[in-house]
Design an enzyme around this catalytic site. Structure first.
Site, PDB file in Angstrom:
ATOM      1  N   TYR A   1       0.833  -1.322  -0.172  1.00 45.17           N
ATOM      2  CA  TYR A   1      -0.203  -0.090   0.016  1.00 45.17           C
ATOM      3  C   TYR A   1       1.107   1.361  -0.003  1.00 45.17           C
ATOM      4  O   TYR A   1       0.588   2.167  -0.813  1.00 45.17           O
ATOM      5  CB  TYR A   1      -1.153   0.040   1.149  1.00 45.17           C
ATOM      6  CG  TYR A   1      -1.720   1.203   1.401  1.00 45.17           C
ATOM      7  CD1 TYR A   1      -2.425   1.879   0.126  1.00 45.17           C
ATOM      8  CD2 TYR A   1      -1.525   2.111   2.360  1.00 45.17           C
ATOM      9  CE1 TYR A   1      -3.331   3.000   0.470  1.00 45.17           C
ATOM     10  CE2 TYR A   1      -2.376   3.236   2.685  1.00 45.17           C
ATOM     11  CZ  TYR A   1      -3.020   3.659   1.696  1.00 45.17           C
ATOM     12  OH  TYR A   1      -3.944   4.708   1.628  1.00 45.17           O
TER      13      TYR A   1
ATOM     14  N   ARG B   1       1.339   6.807  -6.808  1.00 49.29           N
ATOM     15  CA  ARG B   1       0.120   7.303  -7.032  1.00 49.29           C
ATOM     16  C   ARG B   1       0.395   8.900  -6.953  1.00 49.29           C
ATOM     17  O   ARG B   1       0.217   9.498  -8.001  1.00 49.29           O
ATOM     18  CB  ARG B   1      -0.959   7.031  -6.220  1.00 49.29           C
ATOM     19  CG  ARG B   1      -2.091   8.076  -6.346  1.00 49.29           C
ATOM     20  CD  ARG B   1      -3.428   7.433  -5.499  1.00 49.29           C
ATOM     21  NE  ARG B   1      -3.075   7.180  -4.086  1.00 49.29           N
ATOM     22  CZ  ARG B   1      -3.816   6.941  -3.036  1.00 49.29           C
ATOM     23  NH1 ARG B   1      -5.372   6.772  -3.642  1.00 49.29           N
ATOM     24  NH2 ARG B   1      -3.759   6.675  -2.026  1.00 49.29           N
TER      25      ARG B   1
ATOM     26  N   TYR C   1      -0.730  13.013   6.272  1.00 43.23           N
ATOM     27  CA  TYR C   1      -0.317  12.181   7.210  1.00 43.23           C
ATOM     28  C   TYR C   1       1.129  12.217   7.455  1.00 43.23           C
ATOM     29  O   TYR C   1       1.935  12.390   6.504  1.00 43.23           O
ATOM     30  CB  TYR C   1      -0.623  10.713   6.665  1.00 43.23           C
ATOM     31  CG  TYR C   1      -1.999  10.309   6.898  1.00 43.23           C
ATOM     32  CD1 TYR C   1      -2.939  10.916   7.749  1.00 43.23           C
ATOM     33  CD2 TYR C   1      -2.473   8.950   6.207  1.00 43.23           C
ATOM     34  CE1 TYR C   1      -4.040  10.307   7.783  1.00 43.23           C
ATOM     35  CE2 TYR C   1      -3.585   8.648   6.125  1.00 43.23           C
ATOM     36  CZ  TYR C   1      -4.717   9.204   6.934  1.00 43.23           C
ATOM     37  OH  TYR C   1      -5.968   8.716   7.316  1.00 43.23           O
TER      38      TYR C   1
ATOM     39  N   ARG D   1     -11.181  13.631   2.118  1.00 41.04           N
ATOM     40  CA  ARG D   1     -12.278  12.835   2.636  1.00 41.04           C
ATOM     41  C   ARG D   1     -13.673  12.684   1.970  1.00 41.04           C
ATOM     42  O   ARG D   1     -14.310  11.731   2.078  1.00 41.04           O
ATOM     43  CB  ARG D   1     -12.498  13.363   4.108  1.00 41.04           C
ATOM     44  CG  ARG D   1     -10.885  13.455   5.275  1.00 41.04           C
ATOM     45  CD  ARG D   1     -10.660  12.019   5.303  1.00 41.04           C
ATOM     46  NE  ARG D   1      -9.451  12.026   5.941  1.00 41.04           N
ATOM     47  CZ  ARG D   1      -8.907  10.914   6.249  1.00 41.04           C
ATOM     48  NH1 ARG D   1      -9.268   9.783   6.016  1.00 41.04           N
ATOM     49  NH2 ARG D   1      -7.503  11.173   7.148  1.00 41.04           N
TER      50      ARG D   1
ATOM     51  N   GLU E   1     -14.082  -0.515   7.078  1.00 44.22           N
ATOM     52  CA  GLU E   1     -14.099   0.794   6.331  1.00 44.22           C
ATOM     53  C   GLU E   1     -15.594   0.911   5.452  1.00 44.22           C
ATOM     54  O   GLU E   1     -16.000  -0.085   5.075  1.00 44.22           O
ATOM     55  CB  GLU E   1     -13.041   0.721   5.457  1.00 44.22           C
ATOM     56  CG  GLU E   1     -12.670   2.126   4.660  1.00 44.22           C
ATOM     57  CD  GLU E   1     -11.426   2.315   4.110  1.00 44.22           C
ATOM     58  OE1 GLU E   1     -10.254   2.067   4.619  1.00 44.22           O
ATOM     59  OE2 GLU E   1     -11.472   2.494   2.762  1.00 44.22           O
TER      60      GLU E   1
HETATM   61  C1  3EB Z   1      -7.599   6.444   5.922  1.00 45.41           C
HETATM   62  O1  3EB Z   1      -8.234   7.092   6.581  1.00 45.41           O
HETATM   63  C2  3EB Z   1      -8.178   5.165   5.539  1.00 45.41           C
HETATM   64  O2  3EB Z   1      -5.404   5.400  -0.261  1.00 45.41           O
HETATM   65  O3  3EB Z   1      -7.019   6.056  -1.349  1.00 45.41           O
HETATM   66  C3  3EB Z   1      -9.302   5.624   3.041  1.00 45.41           C
HETATM   67  C4  3EB Z   1      -9.821   6.259   1.646  1.00 45.41           C
HETATM   68  C5  3EB Z   1      -8.078   5.209   3.177  1.00 45.41           C
HETATM   69  C6  3EB Z   1      -8.479   6.321   0.857  1.00 45.41           C
HETATM   70  C7  3EB Z   1      -6.477   5.606  -0.240  1.00 45.41           C
HETATM   71  C8  3EB Z   1      -7.144   5.371   2.019  1.00 45.41           C
HETATM   72  C9  3EB Z   1      -7.321   5.875   0.765  1.00 45.41           C
HETATM   73  O4  3EB Z   1      -6.397   6.561   5.768  1.00 45.41           O
HETATM   74  C10 3EB Z   1      -7.556   4.442   4.335  1.00 45.41           C
END
Ligand code: 3EB
Length: 343
Positions: A146, A153, A206, A219, A330
């Site tokens: 990932y 990406r 992050y 989001r 999720e």
């Molecule tokens: C998170 O909140 C959970 O890598 O495109 C959620 C939505 C998550 C999209 C992405 C990853 C992705 O980090 C993981």
């Protein structure tokens, strides 16, 4: 109303249907604009499927998208796409098993071709991306796959001049047990309005503890889709507060926290539009890491929302890995409501 409404936007519509209902739509001749199938047969070109086991009793389902009648289809590199001139749906299924374990390079190639296809159709703005990664949590040779995916990406977004931080599309990224790196996307001619969750650090910010390059998604995203309607695309939402996973090993508490995050992101979206969205009226996909946890997840959702709520009557449950090892559940979703963006 004509196919082109008063704002000049040919309407985009979506409906969640059973597999027989969605197949009936194409039996009369022309297939619908496109669809995202869950547990559906792999051979339907207009309905790329998600290679994951369906855990809900209704079985195979599809989100079927409708646009105007003049649909062009084509391929650009590894991307298969359909476009009506205003809206575009695309799919990538990239078998990366021959390329070694590293997912950064295949992710980069997939997204490079994706952005090339957008440039070709003129639908240059990504609204929503669905990413399905084989063996998402496996080690790719020094780095989790990932995290490698996030490297490739983000690099492709930056190289294409696409918004890799604020303004990134809504997205989800799940792990599948077999098959190809599968990416599905919806794009349009107008940039969506990104929405963040005040309870969570933006994923594109992050800290490096989660990998050398951040995930590239907002989001949620809002878009006017014609006919006086607004679409809300809610990214994959999990039990993360700030940037940390909370409720380790507790699927019940993780599901409850996920609902709090969904409520927060919906409230943030409602502040940006005259449309009114609510948790009980979204079309959701619930991803469960361990099949045995499904009854607990379902019980929490039914206690909180009612078994007869729209969300639970229409929810699709899928077995999938989540992008962090410690996440057990999720939920992602979309909804359409009357209204507009701006003031
Ligand atoms: C998170 O909140 C959970 O890598 O495109 C959620 C939505 C998550 C999209 C992405 C990853 C992705 O980090 C993981």
């Amino acid at each position: 109303m004509s196919a082109r409404d008063f704002n000049g936007v040919p309407p985009l519509r979506v409906e969640r249907l059973s597999l027989p209902q969605s197949l009936a739509l194409s039996s009369g001749g022309q297939a619908p604009f496109g669809a995202l199938g869950y547990g559906t047969p792999a051979h339907l070109s207009w309905m790329p499927t998600v290679n994951a086991r369906v855990l809900s009793e209704a079985g195979a389902m599809a989100d079927v998208w409708h646009a105007s009648e003049h649909i062009e289809s084509g391929t650009t590199g590894v991307v298969r796409w359909r476009c009506d001139g205003h809206w575009m749906l695309g799919a990538i299924d990239l078998d990366e098993t021959s390329e070694g374990a590293d997912l950064a390079e295949p992710a980069h190639r997939a997204y490079r071709d994706l952005f090339q296809s957008l440039a070709q159709t003129g639908c240059t703005h990504l609204l929503r991306v669905w990413n399905y990664l084989p063996r998402i949590n496996a080690d790719g040779g020094g780095l989790e796959r990932y995290r490698q995916f996030n490297l490739g990406r983000q690099q492709a977004f930056v190289e294409a001049g696409q918004a890799a931080f604020e303004g990134a599309p809504a997205a989800c990224a799940l792990g599948i047990h077999q098959g190809a790196l599968s990416i599905r996307f919806l794009a349009g001619r107008v940039a969506p309005l990104p929405v963040e969750n005040p309870r969570q650090v933006s994923a594109y910010h992050y800290p490096p503890a989660y990998g050398p390059r951040s995930p590239t998604f907002s989001r949620a995203a809002l878009a006017e889709i014609g006919g006086g309607d607004v679409a809300l695309f809610i990214s994959g939402t999990a039990s993360i507060v700030g940037h940390e996973t909370v409720h380790l090993g507790d699927v019940r508490a993780q599901t409850e926290e996920t609902l709090r995050n969904l409520e927060a992101v919906i409230a943030a979206a409602n502040e940006r539009t005259s449309a009114r969205f609510g948790l009980d009226s979204i079309d959701a996909v619930v991803y469960v890491r361990h099949v045995a946890d499904t009854p607990i997840v379902r019980q929490v959702l039914e206690q909180r929302l009612g078994a007869h709520s729209h969300i639970l009557r229409h929810a699709v449950y899928l077995e999938a890995d989540i992008c962090r090892q410690d996440l057990l559940v999720e939920i992602e979703a979309h909804a359409v409501a009357a209204g507009s963006l701006g003031d």
